[in-house]
Motif scaffolding. Structure first.
Motif, PDB file in Angstrom:
ATOM      1  N   THR A 175      38.994  34.681  33.949  1.00  0.00           N
ATOM      2  CA  THR A 175      37.944  35.342  34.722  1.00  0.00           C
ATOM      3  C   THR A 175      38.475  35.829  36.069  1.00  0.00           C
ATOM      4  O   THR A 175      38.169  36.944  36.499  1.00  0.00           O
ATOM      5  N   SER A 176      39.298  35.013  36.729  1.00  0.00           N
ATOM      6  CA  SER A 176      39.877  35.419  38.011  1.00  0.00           C
ATOM      7  C   SER A 176      40.753  36.654  37.857  1.00  0.00           C
ATOM      8  O   SER A 176      40.703  37.578  38.678  1.00  0.00           O
ATOM      9  N   SER A 177      41.544  36.690  36.809  1.00  0.00           N
ATOM     10  CA  SER A 177      42.410  37.837  36.545  1.00  0.00           C
ATOM     11  C   SER A 177      41.585  39.090  36.258  1.00  0.00           C
ATOM     12  O   SER A 177      41.861  40.177  36.788  1.00  0.00           O
ATOM     13  N   ASN A 178      40.552  38.955  35.411  1.00  0.00           N
ATOM     14  CA  ASN A 178      39.677  40.086  35.098  1.00  0.00           C
ATOM     15  C   ASN A 178      38.950  40.583  36.354  1.00  0.00           C
ATOM     16  O   ASN A 178      38.807  41.789  36.565  1.00  0.00           O
ATOM     17  N   PHE A 179      38.508  39.648  37.178  1.00  0.00           N
ATOM     18  CA  PHE A 179      37.815  39.994  38.418  1.00  0.00           C
ATOM     19  C   PHE A 179      38.739  40.792  39.336  1.00  0.00           C
ATOM     20  O   PHE A 179      38.367  41.836  39.870  1.00  0.00           O
TER      21      PHE A 179
END
Length: 111
Positions: free
Chosen positions: A80-84
């Motif tokens: 999720t952090s990477s996608n964000f």
């Protein structure tokens, strides 16, 4: 004559130290969740830091008459952090503002 002043390194915040005192739940996709109940403790640890930060922001947004949180669930997910971050970079390139804001999700309980 100039004197050299000795400085001591500034203490790291609990978040910088990443000093959780409890283990997280780990889901099959690698997401970690810490369940942080309200505490009267003033100990310096990551869960106290995260609870206080979320609670203070909650009261700031909803006003002093808002019921105080009894629990904060803190999640970390590399995916999720990477996608964000990818979406944030995409927005920045397109000229779309990327200023982050706080949001809350709460549930009512019969307890």
């Amino acid at each position: 004559m100039r004197q050299k002043i000795k400085t001591t390194p500034q203490a790291k915040s609990p978040q910088e130290q990443n000093d959780w005192t409890v283990e997280p739940d780990i889901f099959s996709n690698g997401t970690q969740r810490w369940i942080i109940p309200v505490s009267q403790s003033a100990s310096v640890c990551r869960e106290t830091d995260e609870f206080n930060k979320a609670s203070a922001q909650y009261v700031k947004m909803l006003g002093e008459t808002a019921p105080l949180p009894r629990r904060v669930d803190y999640y970390e997910s590399e995916t999720t952090s990477s996608n964000f971050q990818s979406k944030k970079d995409e927005f920045a390139k397109a000229g779309i503002p990327t200023k982050e804001i706080w949001v809350f999700h709460g549930t009512f309980s019969d307890e």
